[in-house]
Design an enzyme around this catalytic site. Structure first.
Site, PDB file in Angstrom:
ATOM      1  N   ASP A  96      38.998  33.460  37.460  1.00 21.32           N
ATOM      2  CA  ASP A  96      37.923  33.888  36.571  1.00 21.32           C
ATOM      3  C   ASP A  96      38.206  33.331  35.181  1.00 21.32           C
ATOM      4  O   ASP A  96      39.361  33.325  34.731  1.00 21.32           O
ATOM      5  CB  ASP A  96      37.875  35.417  36.515  1.00 21.32           C
ATOM      6  N   ASP A 197      32.458  33.562  33.755  1.00 19.44           N
ATOM      7  CA  ASP A 197      31.858  34.817  33.333  1.00 19.44           C
ATOM      8  C   ASP A 197      30.721  34.559  32.333  1.00 19.44           C
ATOM      9  O   ASP A 197      30.864  33.748  31.419  1.00 19.44           O
ATOM     10  CB  ASP A 197      32.950  35.681  32.676  1.00 19.44           C
ATOM     11  N   GLU A 252      28.240  33.032  36.609  1.00 15.90           N
ATOM     12  CA  GLU A 252      27.580  34.336  36.516  1.00 15.90           C
ATOM     13  C   GLU A 252      26.352  34.154  35.631  1.00 15.90           C
ATOM     14  O   GLU A 252      26.474  33.882  34.436  1.00 15.90           O
ATOM     15  CB  GLU A 252      28.519  35.384  35.920  1.00 15.90           C
ATOM     16  N   HIS A 326      33.141  43.622  41.078  1.00 15.69           N
ATOM     17  CA  HIS A 326      33.829  44.566  40.182  1.00 15.69           C
ATOM     18  C   HIS A 326      32.886  45.209  39.171  1.00 15.69           C
ATOM     19  O   HIS A 326      33.258  46.183  38.519  1.00 15.69           O
ATOM     20  CB  HIS A 326      34.946  43.835  39.433  1.00 15.69           C
ATOM     21  N   ASP A 327      31.673  44.677  39.026  1.00 12.01           N
ATOM     22  CA  ASP A 327      30.710  45.216  38.065  1.00 12.01           C
ATOM     23  C   ASP A 327      29.570  45.984  38.730  1.00 12.01           C
ATOM     24  O   ASP A 327      28.633  46.404  38.047  1.00 12.01           O
ATOM     25  CB  ASP A 327      30.100  44.082  37.232  1.00 12.01           C
TER      26      ASP A 327
END
Length: 548
Positions: A96, A197, A252, A326-327
């Site tokens: 990431d 991200d 993302e 994870h979000d």
């Protein structure tokens, strides 16, 4: 076809995966100890959420040093060992990377604070006050103003996220060169790609005007989402790093229309391999507002998924397929049934995902049907976004019980529970006190699930195998059947050699649907499935994959 298009990615949230030293926080050596488990599952790539040195205000997405592994996760030697051990098992590693902002503890920002003349000052986005107030009305994703005043400089810095996470100024060529140098450092380590991200936010409109607030989405994002130079910047990264190292990259891309996602992922443009988009997991946002007790209609969900399937396929784009990360709260608790029909629901969601065109992602715990946390007290939460949302709900007159119910449904902390490995204390995640309290009322674990007949883990293995060996799942055209059906999601994948039909009953009622003749059962989430001429009878949360 590119090799990664038929592979499956497994996302690891290191803090919650496996602790090896008893400090209550998952770490690199813990991941290494579970590589055989992941190899057995059959995945081809691992996506690791950030493990760089960080104060942890956003669980690692606030990077203080791009070049260092945070000691809480281990050492650089540990990371290099992880790379080697994963590669021995033919598993690639995707790191990431956060390039929209840094931590305020980052050396660059500490230098930027010293003076307006400091060479690092222009690495960030600064504006003078306007009539003694913020430069514009943009809102932080973490609530409140997106601007923070620094009295010593008489300037505001932009932070689209937490106040401790200032946004980088990508217009500065010196910053971009620093970033390219850093990316090449990790490429030299031998990693296989990046998950980027909020990458579509790196280019802001130069004049940065006020937004209208005509809808909940008019909060500033109209002037920084998919901004004026974003494709130019990403192509530059491709030329400098991604292309030369044959990287797998996923962006993302929140709040991104299909037309833009196609630009990001069409290989002819040389930008990204695939796109994470979130329209389908916002289907239960009430009038666009996340922090509500939302309900969803299956026809809305299937319409969104179908639109992305058809248009991305038609124009050379490529989807990253997911229900969880994870979000996101757990989809099994959100869209299906995590109690009576827990196994069937987990398998149904997996089948629907793996039947679509794109690269499937498994988030840790999906393969054992992990569910939401259902915390009952705000004190159980660590996540800043969730705590801020709770306080804002209370300030707006929502009673505490309802506010907690909203968090039980929508908080990303739901996905961050420690991985449930066995029947030992804390599910074998740690011998110490876990950083986030695990569920003590859930008896599901890897140990238990693997002993179950026709278990969820083996169902995922079967789907991963099919993805590798059924070309139609990679290149087949997508067709939605019955767009108005609010009980059963039915779609086909079609190529010149045949057809695959996926049918998934999203209700706790028996559903009957007519189908064409000639189909044979490829996979199902119940035992004893029978096809009766031109009718399929689907039990509660039953899903089938048929082929002819």
């Amino acid at each position: 076809m590119r090799e990664w298009q038929k592979e499956t990615v497994y996302q690891i949230y290191p803090r919650s995966f496996q602790d090896s030293n008893g400090d209550g926080i998952g770490d690199i050596n813990g991941i290494i100890s579970r590589l055989d488990y992941l190899q057995k599952l059959g995945i081809g790539l691992i996506w690791l959420t950030p493990m760089y040195r960080s104060p942890g205000n956003d669980n690692g997405y606030d990077i203080a040093d791009y070049y260092q592994i945070d000691p809480v996760f281990g050492t650089m030697e540990d990371f290099e060992n992880l790379l080697n051990e994963a590669h021995k098992r033919n598993i690639k590693i995707i790191m990431d990377m956060v390039l929209n902002h840094t931590s305020n503890e980052n050396h660059w920002f500490q230098e930027a604070l010293k003076s307006k003349d400091n060479p690092y000052h222009d690495f960030y986005i600064w504006k003078d006050p306007v009539d003694g107030h913020e430069p514009n009305n943009w809102v932080s994703k973490f609530s409140g103003s997106a601007w923070k005043y620094v009295p010593e400089l008489d300037q505001y810095y932009l932070h689209l996220y937490d106040v401790t996470m200032p946004d980088l100024n990508w217009r500065n060529e010196k910053l971009r060169n620093k970033i390219f140098k850093m990316l090449k450092y990790w490429a030299a380590k031998g990693i296989d790609g990046f998950r980027l991200d909020v990458i579509n936010n790196i280019s802001k409109a130069k004049d940065m005007p006020d937004d209208t607030f005509a809808t909940p989405l008019d909060d500033g994002r109209n002037f920084y989402t998919n901004g004026p130079h974003v494709h130019e910047y990403i192509h530059e990264m491709y030329e400098e790093v991604f292309g030369p190292h044959n990287f797998v990259t996923v962006g993302e891309l929140s709040s991104t229309p299909i037309s833009e996602a196609i630009k990001y992922t069409n290989p002819k443009r040389q930008e990204l391999s695939m796109a994470f988009t979130f329209h389908h997991v916002k289907v239960d946002y009430t009038n666009g507002n996340k922090w509500t007790l939302g309900q969803y209609k299956l026809s809305d969900l299937t319409r969104i998924l179908s639109e992305w399937q058809v248009k991305m396929n038609a124009h050379g784009g490529w989807n990253a397929l997911f229900w969880n990360n994870h979000d996101q709260p757990r989809a099994i608790s959100r869209f299906t049934n995590d109690t009576k029909y827990r196994d069937q629901s987990a398998k149904l969601l997996a089948m629907v995902e793996f039947g679509l065109q794109g690269t499937p992602y498994i988030y840790q715990g999906d393969e054992i049907a992990m569910k939401n946390a259902y915390f009952t007290d705000i004190k159980q939460y660590n996540d800043h976004e969730s705590i801020n949302a709770y306080n804002e709900l209370i300030d707006n007159g929502v009673d505490k019980n309802k506010a907690i119910k909203i968090l039980q449904q929508k908080s990303r902390e739901n996905a961050r529970l420690p991985m449930q490995w066995n029947s030992q204390p804390n599910y074998g995640f740690t011998t110490g006190q876990p950083w986030l309290k695990p569920l003590h009322h859930d008896d599901y674990s890897v140990e238990k699930v693997l002993k179950m007949k026709n278990n969820v883990f083996d169902f995922y293995r079967a789907l991963i195998f099919l993805r590798k060996h059924k070309q139609i799942l990679i290149n087949g055209q997508y067709k939605l059947l019955n767009s108005q059906d609010n009980s059963v999601y039915s779609y086909e994948r079609i190529n010149n050699k045949g057809k695959i039909l996926v049918m998934a009953n999203f209700t706790d009622q028996v559903q009957e649907r007519k189908i064409a003749t000639g189909f044979d059962l490829l996979l199902g989430n119940y035992e004893g499935i029978e096809l009766n001429n031109e009718t399929v009878t689907l039990r509660p949360y039953e899903s089938v994959m048929l082929e002819k």
